[in-house]
Design a protein around this motif. Structure first.
Motif, PDB file in Angstrom:
ATOM      1  N   ALA A 205     -32.966  -3.573   5.945  1.00  0.00           N
ATOM      2  CA  ALA A 205     -31.526  -3.592   5.653  1.00  0.00           C
ATOM      3  C   ALA A 205     -31.178  -4.735   4.719  1.00  0.00           C
ATOM      4  O   ALA A 205     -30.324  -4.589   3.835  1.00  0.00           O
ATOM      5  CB  ALA A 205     -30.727  -3.692   6.945  1.00  0.00           C
ATOM      6  N   ASP A 206     -31.852  -5.881   4.884  1.00  0.00           N
ATOM      7  CA  ASP A 206     -31.571  -7.027   4.021  1.00  0.00           C
ATOM      8  C   ASP A 206     -31.876  -6.706   2.562  1.00  0.00           C
ATOM      9  O   ASP A 206     -31.105  -7.051   1.653  1.00  0.00           O
ATOM     10  CB  ASP A 206     -32.404  -8.239   4.457  1.00  0.00           C
ATOM     11  CG  ASP A 206     -31.972  -8.799   5.805  1.00  0.00           C
ATOM     12  OD1 ASP A 206     -30.847  -8.485   6.244  1.00  0.00           O
ATOM     13  OD2 ASP A 206     -32.766  -9.532   6.430  1.00  0.00           O
ATOM     14  N   THR A 207     -33.014  -6.047   2.324  1.00  0.00           N
ATOM     15  CA  THR A 207     -33.393  -5.690   0.953  1.00  0.00           C
ATOM     16  C   THR A 207     -32.452  -4.640   0.381  1.00  0.00           C
ATOM     17  O   THR A 207     -32.101  -4.673  -0.804  1.00  0.00           O
ATOM     18  CB  THR A 207     -34.851  -5.189   0.918  1.00  0.00           C
ATOM     19  OG1 THR A 207     -35.694  -6.149   1.548  1.00  0.00           O
ATOM     20  CG2 THR A 207     -35.308  -4.971  -0.506  1.00  0.00           C
ATOM     21  N   TYR A 208     -32.036  -3.719   1.229  1.00  0.00           N
ATOM     22  CA  TYR A 208     -31.067  -2.694   0.818  1.00  0.00           C
ATOM     23  C   TYR A 208     -29.772  -3.355   0.346  1.00  0.00           C
ATOM     24  O   TYR A 208     -29.222  -2.995  -0.704  1.00  0.00           O
ATOM     25  CB  TYR A 208     -30.807  -1.773   2.017  1.00  0.00           C
ATOM     26  CG  TYR A 208     -29.766  -0.706   1.824  1.00  0.00           C
ATOM     27  CD1 TYR A 208     -29.994   0.369   0.976  1.00  0.00           C
ATOM     28  CD2 TYR A 208     -28.555  -0.751   2.515  1.00  0.00           C
ATOM     29  CE1 TYR A 208     -29.042   1.374   0.819  1.00  0.00           C
ATOM     30  CE2 TYR A 208     -27.603   0.244   2.370  1.00  0.00           C
ATOM     31  CZ  TYR A 208     -27.856   1.299   1.521  1.00  0.00           C
ATOM     32  OH  TYR A 208     -26.914   2.288   1.369  1.00  0.00           O
ATOM     33  N   ILE A 209     -29.294  -4.340   1.078  1.00  0.00           N
ATOM     34  CA  ILE A 209     -28.071  -5.038   0.696  1.00  0.00           C
ATOM     35  C   ILE A 209     -28.291  -5.846  -0.582  1.00  0.00           C
ATOM     36  O   ILE A 209     -27.400  -5.943  -1.436  1.00  0.00           O
ATOM     37  CB  ILE A 209     -27.580  -5.949   1.845  1.00  0.00           C
ATOM     38  CG1 ILE A 209     -27.197  -5.093   3.064  1.00  0.00           C
ATOM     39  CG2 ILE A 209     -26.395  -6.783   1.399  1.00  0.00           C
ATOM     40  CD1 ILE A 209     -26.132  -4.048   2.799  1.00  0.00           C
ATOM     41  N   LYS A 210     -29.481  -6.422  -0.762  1.00  0.00           N
ATOM     42  CA  LYS A 210     -29.787  -7.122  -2.010  1.00  0.00           C
ATOM     43  C   LYS A 210     -29.648  -6.186  -3.200  1.00  0.00           C
ATOM     44  O   LYS A 210     -29.141  -6.567  -4.265  1.00  0.00           O
ATOM     45  CB  LYS A 210     -31.217  -7.676  -1.973  1.00  0.00           C
ATOM     46  CG  LYS A 210     -31.365  -9.039  -1.330  1.00  0.00           C
ATOM     47  CD  LYS A 210     -32.785  -9.565  -1.545  1.00  0.00           C
ATOM     48  CE  LYS A 210     -32.926 -10.973  -0.978  1.00  0.00           C
ATOM     49  NZ  LYS A 210     -34.286 -11.526  -1.236  1.00  0.00           N
ATOM     50  N   LEU A 211     -30.129  -4.969  -3.034  1.00  0.00           N
ATOM     51  CA  LEU A 211     -30.017  -3.982  -4.101  1.00  0.00           C
ATOM     52  C   LEU A 211     -28.555  -3.721  -4.430  1.00  0.00           C
ATOM     53  O   LEU A 211     -28.156  -3.685  -5.601  1.00  0.00           O
ATOM     54  CB  LEU A 211     -30.713  -2.683  -3.688  1.00  0.00           C
ATOM     55  CG  LEU A 211     -30.599  -1.504  -4.670  1.00  0.00           C
ATOM     56  CD1 LEU A 211     -31.309  -1.839  -5.976  1.00  0.00           C
ATOM     57  CD2 LEU A 211     -31.179  -0.240  -4.060  1.00  0.00           C
ATOM     58  N   LEU A 212     -27.730  -3.559  -3.408  1.00  0.00           N
ATOM     59  CA  LEU A 212     -26.318  -3.278  -3.638  1.00  0.00           C
ATOM     60  C   LEU A 212     -25.591  -4.470  -4.244  1.00  0.00           C
ATOM     61  O   LEU A 212     -24.601  -4.309  -4.965  1.00  0.00           O
ATOM     62  CB  LEU A 212     -25.646  -2.864  -2.321  1.00  0.00           C
ATOM     63  CG  LEU A 212     -26.185  -1.587  -1.668  1.00  0.00           C
ATOM     64  CD1 LEU A 212     -25.341  -1.212  -0.460  1.00  0.00           C
ATOM     65  CD2 LEU A 212     -26.209  -0.429  -2.652  1.00  0.00           C
ATOM     66  N   ARG A 213     -26.072  -5.668  -3.967  1.00  0.00           N
ATOM     67  CA  ARG A 213     -25.476  -6.870  -4.561  1.00  0.00           C
ATOM     68  C   ARG A 213     -25.930  -7.055  -6.016  1.00  0.00           C
ATOM     69  O   ARG A 213     -25.402  -7.904  -6.737  1.00  0.00           O
ATOM     70  CB  ARG A 213     -25.894  -8.115  -3.769  1.00  0.00           C
ATOM     71  CG  ARG A 213     -25.233  -8.274  -2.434  1.00  0.00           C
ATOM     72  CD  ARG A 213     -25.571  -9.644  -1.831  1.00  0.00           C
ATOM     73  NE  ARG A 213     -25.178  -9.759  -0.453  1.00  0.00           N
ATOM     74  CZ  ARG A 213     -23.951 -10.056  -0.058  1.00  0.00           C
ATOM     75  NH1 ARG A 213     -22.989 -10.262  -0.960  1.00  0.00           N
ATOM     76  NH2 ARG A 213     -23.665 -10.147   1.223  1.00  0.00           N
TER      77      ARG A 213
END
Length: 218
Positions: A205-213
C-alpha cells in the motif's frame, strides 16, 4: 379470553428457549442465501465447471428440484454470484473509507486495503473473478459496471473537493480503470501464495500511494 399481544408471544418464546417461527418469505430468503453460499464455496474450490446443481444443492442441503424455485438455471445462479459479491465488497470498502483520515490519499489507501481485507474474508473471490470473464460473462460484466460506477463516484467526490489534478471526464474514466486494474493485479501478486491468502505487507500500500503522489519517476 383477551387477544394475545405478538410482542408478549415473542417474549414468552424467548423465555422458553425457543426460536420464533420464520415467515414463508424469510424461509425462502434463507434457502436462497444457502444456495448462494454453497455456490461460492464450490466455485472457489473447483471452478465454475465443477459447480453442478447437484453439488450446490447438496452443499446447501436443499432438494435439487427446489433449486429451480430460485434460479432459472445453473448459469443464472453463476451469473448472479459476482454482482452479489460486488455489493458486499462495496459496503465493506465504504465502511473503511468512512473511518479513514480526511485526506484523499488516505481514502485511496483505505480502498486498496479494504479490498485486501475483503479477499481475506472471502478467499473464493479470486477464483470467481479470474474465471468469471469466460464462465459467467453476464455476471462479470455487471460486476465491472458496479465496481466502475462505485470508483467513479469516489473520484468525482475528490474532484468536487479540489483533490484531483484532472477535470476531463474522459481522463477520470481512464484513471478509474487504472486504479481498479491495479488493485486486481496487486491482489493476484501479493495476496495469494500456493492458492492460500496471505496478508500483504504494508509496503504494498505504501508503494501504491507513492505512485499516486508521483514519487516513482524522476
Amino acid at each position: 379470553m383477551a387477544d394475545s399481544n405478538p410482542a408478549d408471544t415473542l417474549s414468552i418464546a424467548r423465555d422458553a428457549g425457543t426460536k420464533p417461527r420464520l415467515t414463508r418469505a424469510e424461509k425462502a430468503e434463507a434457502t436462497r442465501v444457502r444456495l448462494f453460499e454453497a455456490a461460492i464455496q464450490i466455485v472457489g474450490e473447483q471452478g465454475y465447471a465443477g459447480a453442478s446443481v447437484a453439488l450446490i444443492t447438496g452443499r446447501a442441503k436443499v432438494a435439487q428440484g427446489t433449486f429451480y424455485n430460485y434460479f432459472e438455471s445453473r448459469q443464472d445462479l453463476l451469473d448472479q454470484l459476482l454482482p452479489a459479491i460486488s455489493e458486499q465488497l462495496h459496503e465493506m470498502i465504504r465502511a473503511k473509507v468512512m473511518t479513514a483520515p480526511d485526506d484523499p490519499l488516505e481514502r485511496e489507501r483505505a480502498r486498496l486495503c479494504g479490498f485486501f481485507e475483503f479477499l481475506e474474508k472471502s478467499p473464493h473471490l479470486f477464483k470467481i473473478l479470474s474465471e468469471g470473464m469466460v464462465q459467467a460473462p453476464t455476471g462479470f460484466r455487471r460486476h465491472l459496471e458496479m465496481q466502475t460506477a462505485s470508483y467513479r463516484r469516489a473520484l468525482e467526490y475528490e474532484r468536487r473537493r479540489g483533490n484531483l489534478r484532472i477535470e476531463d471526464p474522459n481522463e477520470i474514466d481512464v484513471v478509474t480503470q487504472m486504479l481498479l486494474s491495479t488493485r486486481e493485479y496487486l491482489s493476484g501478486r501479493f495476496c495469494y501464495v500456493d492458492g492460500q491468502f496471505v496478508r500483504p505487507s504494508d509496503f504494498v500500500a505504501d508503494t501504491y500511494i507513492k505512485l499516486l503522489r508521483g514519487q516513482i519517476f524522476k
